[in-house]
Motif scaffolding. Sequence first.
Motif, PDB file in Angstrom:
ATOM      1  N   UNK A   1       0.831  -1.207   0.000  1.00 49.53           N
ATOM      2  CA  UNK A   1       0.000   0.000   0.000  1.00 49.53           C
ATOM      3  C   UNK A   1       0.864   1.256   0.000  1.00 49.53           C
ATOM      4  N   UNK A   2       1.940   1.238   0.796  1.00 49.70           N
ATOM      5  CA  UNK A   2       2.829   2.398   0.848  1.00 49.70           C
ATOM      6  C   UNK A   2       3.474   2.630  -0.514  1.00 49.70           C
ATOM      7  N   UNK A   3       3.958   1.550  -1.137  1.00 46.77           N
ATOM      8  CA  UNK A   3       4.584   1.680  -2.452  1.00 46.77           C
ATOM      9  C   UNK A   3       3.595   2.206  -3.483  1.00 46.77           C
ATOM     10  N   UNK A   4       2.369   1.674  -3.487  1.00 44.66           N
ATOM     11  CA  UNK A   4       1.364   2.114  -4.452  1.00 44.66           C
ATOM     12  C   UNK A   4       1.008   3.580  -4.245  1.00 44.66           C
ATOM     13  N   UNK A   5       0.940   3.999  -2.989  1.00 43.99           N
ATOM     14  CA  UNK A   5       0.613   5.387  -2.701  1.00 43.99           C
ATOM     15  C   UNK A   5       1.688   6.320  -3.248  1.00 43.99           C
ATOM     16  N   UNK A   6       2.947   5.992  -3.026  1.00 48.11           N
ATOM     17  CA  UNK A   6       4.028   6.844  -3.520  1.00 48.11           C
ATOM     18  C   UNK A   6       4.198   6.738  -5.036  1.00 48.11           C
ATOM     19  N   UNK A   7       3.896   5.576  -5.600  1.00 49.18           N
ATOM     20  CA  UNK A   7       3.893   5.472  -7.066  1.00 49.18           C
ATOM     21  C   UNK A   7       2.930   6.498  -7.665  1.00 49.18           C
ATOM     22  N   UNK A   8       1.759   6.644  -7.022  1.00 51.03           N
ATOM     23  CA  UNK A   8       0.714   7.500  -7.568  1.00 51.03           C
ATOM     24  C   UNK A   8       1.062   8.988  -7.489  1.00 51.03           C
ATOM     25  N   UNK A   9       1.887   9.366  -6.518  1.00 50.50           N
ATOM     26  CA  UNK A   9       2.208  10.795  -6.359  1.00 50.50           C
ATOM     27  C   UNK A   9       3.590  11.142  -6.884  1.00 50.50           C
ATOM     28  N   UNK A  10       4.285  10.176  -7.497  1.00 50.75           N
ATOM     29  CA  UNK A  10       5.699  10.349  -7.832  1.00 50.75           C
ATOM     30  C   UNK A  10       5.967  11.550  -8.735  1.00 50.75           C
ATOM     31  N   UNK A  11       5.127  11.747  -9.749  1.00 51.63           N
ATOM     32  CA  UNK A  11       5.436  12.759 -10.757  1.00 51.63           C
ATOM     33  C   UNK A  11       5.478  14.168 -10.174  1.00 51.63           C
TER      34      UNK A  11
ATOM     35  N   UNK B   1       8.587   6.227  -7.933  1.00 49.40           N
ATOM     36  CA  UNK B   1       9.495   7.300  -7.533  1.00 49.40           C
ATOM     37  C   UNK B   1      10.869   7.093  -8.154  1.00 49.40           C
ATOM     38  N   UNK B   2      11.355   5.865  -8.135  1.00 44.53           N
ATOM     39  CA  UNK B   2      12.669   5.576  -8.705  1.00 44.53           C
ATOM     40  C   UNK B   2      12.694   5.864 -10.201  1.00 44.53           C
TER      41      UNK B   2
END
Length: 232
Positions: free
Chosen positions: A12-22, A85-86
């Motif tokens: 869930x944490x990874x998916x959340x940060x994936x969504x806001x990465x840009x 993010x990466x």
Amino acid sequence: MSRASLEKDPRDVAAMFDAVARRYDLTNDVISLGQDRAWRRATLAALGAQPGETVLDLAAGTGTSSEPLADAGVRVVPCDLSTGMLGVGKRRRPDLPFVAGDALHLPFADGVFDAVTMSFGLRNVADVDAALAELLRVTRPGGRLVVCEFSRPTFAPFRTVYTNYLMRALPPVARAVSKEPDAYVYLAESIREWPDQAALGRQVRRAGWTDVAFRNLSGGIVALHRATRPEA
């Protein structure tokens, strides 16, 4: 996107940060009123990394904190749970060796880093004690730890104002600059539930680190925690 809960499941944490990465770096600038840049500069100064040293930058996100280290001749390894993010970071700095990794199971051998640092990421792991132990494992004897994390403002009246900002003002501000405001509701909740400076210092010491100390930034909104891995 379902936002991460305070149980902090890594997926869930990874998916959340994936969504806001840009737009992550821009949003941080806005909601911190630009203070995040000063906090990162203070973290780099506390780390004191020298050219030729090898440093793990955990929870590196898009590599914002790794770039100045690399530019100064430090061998820095940016590592993050969020591949989104990466990916943003790799497009900007293809020269940096971005690595996907979980703070609870780091993909590195024992004692390979001269120093390890983690900015605004320890709060997002499900088991802080285990993450601190993993950081200890991958650091050489005599190596250094620097954690920059949100903390507890020291002046009580300001602490009340700050808490109200987190829970009432931050989500609307985030909604104006981000398409994923729920991520910033989680951010506010996780900061509110996070231990204060002294409590986190005790956790660092329990994990096996020595020379544990902290310094407040911005009146305690953020604290820099420093420690050393004992010599063998």
